[in-house]
Design a protein around this motif. Structure first.
Motif, short mmCIF file in Angstrom:
data_model
loop_
_atom_site.label_atom_id
_atom_site.label_comp_id
_atom_site.label_asym_id
_atom_site.label_seq_id
_atom_site.Cartn_x
_atom_site.Cartn_y
_atom_site.Cartn_z
N SER A 28 -2.38 -3.25 5.21
CA SER A 28 -1.30 -4.39 5.02
C SER A 28 -1.62 -5.61 5.94
O SER A 28 -1.30 -6.61 5.53
CB SER A 28 -0.17 -3.91 5.58
OG SER A 28 -0.17 -3.39 6.77
N ASP A 42 11.14 -13.53 7.80
CA ASP A 42 10.16 -12.69 7.83
C ASP A 42 10.24 -11.86 8.91
O ASP A 42 10.29 -12.16 10.01
CB ASP A 42 8.78 -13.61 7.90
CG ASP A 42 7.67 -13.08 7.93
OD1 ASP A 42 7.41 -11.79 7.91
OD2 ASP A 42 6.54 -13.92 8.71
N SER A 101 -0.91 -12.88 1.09
CA SER A 101 0.26 -13.28 1.40
C SER A 101 0.27 -14.81 1.47
O SER A 101 -0.37 -15.61 1.94
CB SER A 101 0.81 -12.85 2.59
OG SER A 101 2.08 -13.47 2.90
N GLU A 105 5.22 -7.05 2.41
CA GLU A 105 3.73 -6.85 2.19
C GLU A 105 3.07 -5.62 2.33
O GLU A 105 2.12 -5.14 1.76
CB GLU A 105 3.24 -7.93 3.51
CG GLU A 105 3.48 -9.37 3.09
CD GLU A 105 3.91 -10.20 4.36
OE1 GLU A 105 3.62 -11.39 4.37
OE2 GLU A 105 3.70 -9.60 5.47
N TYR A 157 -4.08 -7.55 4.03
CA TYR A 157 -3.08 -8.13 2.69
C TYR A 157 -2.30 -9.42 3.23
O TYR A 157 -2.43 -10.52 2.57
CB TYR A 157 -2.22 -7.23 2.28
CG TYR A 157 -1.45 -7.78 0.97
CD1 TYR A 157 -1.85 -7.45 -0.14
CD2 TYR A 157 -0.09 -8.44 1.18
CE1 TYR A 157 -1.08 -8.01 -1.34
CE2 TYR A 157 0.68 -8.77 0.03
CZ TYR A 157 -0.09 -8.61 -1.10
OH TYR A 157 0.83 -9.01 -2.29
N ARG A 158 -1.63 -9.45 4.32
CA ARG A 158 -0.98 -10.56 4.73
C ARG A 158 -1.91 -11.74 5.17
O ARG A 158 -1.67 -12.94 4.69
CB ARG A 158 -0.27 -10.10 6.40
CG ARG A 158 0.63 -11.16 6.47
CD ARG A 158 1.29 -11.02 7.81
NE ARG A 158 2.00 -11.99 8.60
CZ ARG A 158 3.39 -12.26 8.38
NH1 ARG A 158 4.22 -11.55 7.70
NH2 ARG A 158 4.06 -13.18 8.89
N GLU A 204 3.44 -4.01 -0.86
CA GLU A 204 2.59 -4.39 -1.79
C GLU A 204 1.10 -3.65 -1.78
O GLU A 204 0.42 -3.54 -2.67
CB GLU A 204 2.68 -5.84 -1.73
CG GLU A 204 3.47 -6.55 -2.25
CD GLU A 204 3.83 -6.42 -3.78
OE1 GLU A 204 2.99 -6.83 -4.51
OE2 GLU A 204 4.82 -5.75 -4.21
N ALA A 221 2.14 -7.02 9.26
CA ALA A 221 2.88 -7.38 7.85
C ALA A 221 4.02 -7.01 7.80
O ALA A 221 4.64 -5.89 8.35
CB ALA A 221 1.81 -6.51 6.99
#
Length: 436
Positions: free
Chosen positions: A202, A152, A210, A362, A205-206, A365, A358
């Motif tokens: 982002s 990651d 995620s 991610e 989003y994470r 995305e 992120a």
């Protein structure tokens, strides 16, 4: 070079032109680190200034981007306040690593963790990008040779926030970035609209979508503190897109109207909860009052609490999450030391998940959702680079809505749109939801 970029010159012409030896950039200086000592109001307008700086050398895995626009994030405010630690400590640490990292250890720090612009140079090992490409920048600066990075990108020990823990950030006419930070600019957006989204969109989003975050599902009630701020504005949109039920917390009627225009029906004005007592939400009676307000709006307690405020809200967040619920946290803008009643965590089987930035997947995305128009930029106002101190002060004093953009090389707002048909499909009303 700058004139050619503004004239939308092609890659071959940009490659034929020399890059400038010096360029304007928003900086803080090492000599000013102690300037706020014993001062209650650490006014960032006193420490953040635009100065001419020399062009840095480019490493093989880097690109030089002519920055058309950038934005102010809270990490720029921290840098300019020299809190919680002066960021020169990060630059000195990079310098000790040697090699190309040594360039970052300078007596000035070029700040900024967002940018949109045009690639004007690429290093010898850059393969997937070329001069002339329109890009936005991921703020995740990672070490590709760290094995944990391949698990990651945010786990590698060498991971840093570009423009905060590194030098040569985005609030400047030119920025140095790694090829692993580059993403295509959404063609429907102007430079300043594209620039404000990468970090906050982002990160949200994470946190929510995620598998490394709260794993929000359809029907989840999500409490979003600061729901019209940089992070909260994208969080609310992601919750709505994913079939969740956002409960947005704001501090004014104006911000409540912005939320409703996004489709968020459950809105709480915390001023009505606090009723003149700003400490109420730090006490059990305030937590219970907030809980009643949430249940009146949506009928149940939150599955997820989207937490980034820190000291002033964290105890409330732990209390308000339902039995088995999740508090997902990515920051602490009001203070890092959190005091909460642990009984509500362990006896009700709740979870606290830490989330930071992120990774590149991610980031891509989130950028895809922006390109499709499923997320709209949270841009509320735009400043010129020479006004960066005022722009950062607006964020420091929480006088802003959404994100504050900064024009760098772009001489005026509205430039850089290369797909007007896509913009028309998204709609100007949606794209301007946060504009004052």
């Amino acid at each position: 070079m700058s004139e050619a970029v503004l004239a939308d010159a092609g890659g071959a012409e940009l490659e034929s032109l020399p890059v400038p030896e010096y360029f304007p950039a928003a900086t803080v200086r090492l000599e000013d680190v102690d300037s706020f000592r014993c001062m209650e109001d650490k006014d960032v307008r006193k420490s953040l200034a635009v100065t001419r700086v020399p062009m840095p050398e480019l490493a093989p895995d880097e690109a030089l981007v002519a920055v058309m626009a950038s934005s102010v994030n809270y990490n720029t405010v921290w840098t300019a306040m020299f809190e919680p630690v002066p960021t020169f400590q990060f630059l000195e640490q990079m310098g000790r690593a040697g090699g190309w990292e040594a360039r970052h250890d300078l007596p000035y720090h070029i700040v900024g963790s967002d940018a949109a612009g045009v690639i004007v140079r690429t290093g010898s090992s850059v393969r997937k990008w070329k001069v002339g490409d329109h890009v936005v920048i991921s703020p995740a600066y990672v070490d590709e040779q760290d094995p944990d990075t391949h698990r990651d990108g945010m786990l590698g020990e060498g991971q840093k926030a570009w423009g905060f823990e590194t030098n040569f950030g985005g609030l400047a006419h030119y920025a140095v970035v790694r090829a692993s930070q580059l993403m295509p600019k959404p063609a429907a957006l102007s430079w300043e609209e594209a620039a404000v989204s990468p970090l906050c969109a982002s990160t949200a989003y994470r946190m929510l979508v995620s598998e490394r975050g709260a794993r929000m599902k359809q029907g989840d009630v999500v409490l979003v503190w600061g729901a019209t701020g940089g992070l909260g504005a994208y969080a609310v949109q992601l919750v709505l897109n994913g079939g969740g039920i956002p409960v947005g917390v704001v501090n004014s009627a104006e911000k409540a109207e912005v939320l409703r225009s996004l489709g968020c029906e459950a809105v709480i004005n915390r001023s009505n909860i606090e009723d003149g007592d700003p400490t109420l939400l730090q006490r059990p009676d305030g937590w219970k009052k907030m809980g009643r307000a949430i249940r009146e709006l949506v009928g149940e307690d939150p599955h997820i609490v989207f937490e980034h405020v820190g000291r002033k809200t964290f105890a409330a967040s732990v209390f308000l999450a339902r039995r088995g619920g999740t508090v997902i946290t990515c920051g602490s803008s009001t203070g890092y030391e959190h005091l909460y009643d642990n009984r509500y965590l362990w006896m009700r089987l709740k979870k606290i998940i830490g989330s930071h930035g992120a990774n590149l997947h991610e980031q891509w995305e989130a950028n895809r959702l922006i390109s499709l128009g499923h997320l709209v930029p949270a841009l509320s106002e735009t400043y010129a680079l020479d006004e960066v101190g005022e722009a950062a002060r607006t964020v420091q004093t929480n006088q802003h809505i959404g994100k504050v953009g900064v024009l760098c090389l772009a001489p005026r707002p509205g430039m850089g749109i290369t797909d007007p048909e896509a913009r028309s499909r998204i709609g100007e009303q949606r794209l301007n939801a946060f504009r004052r």
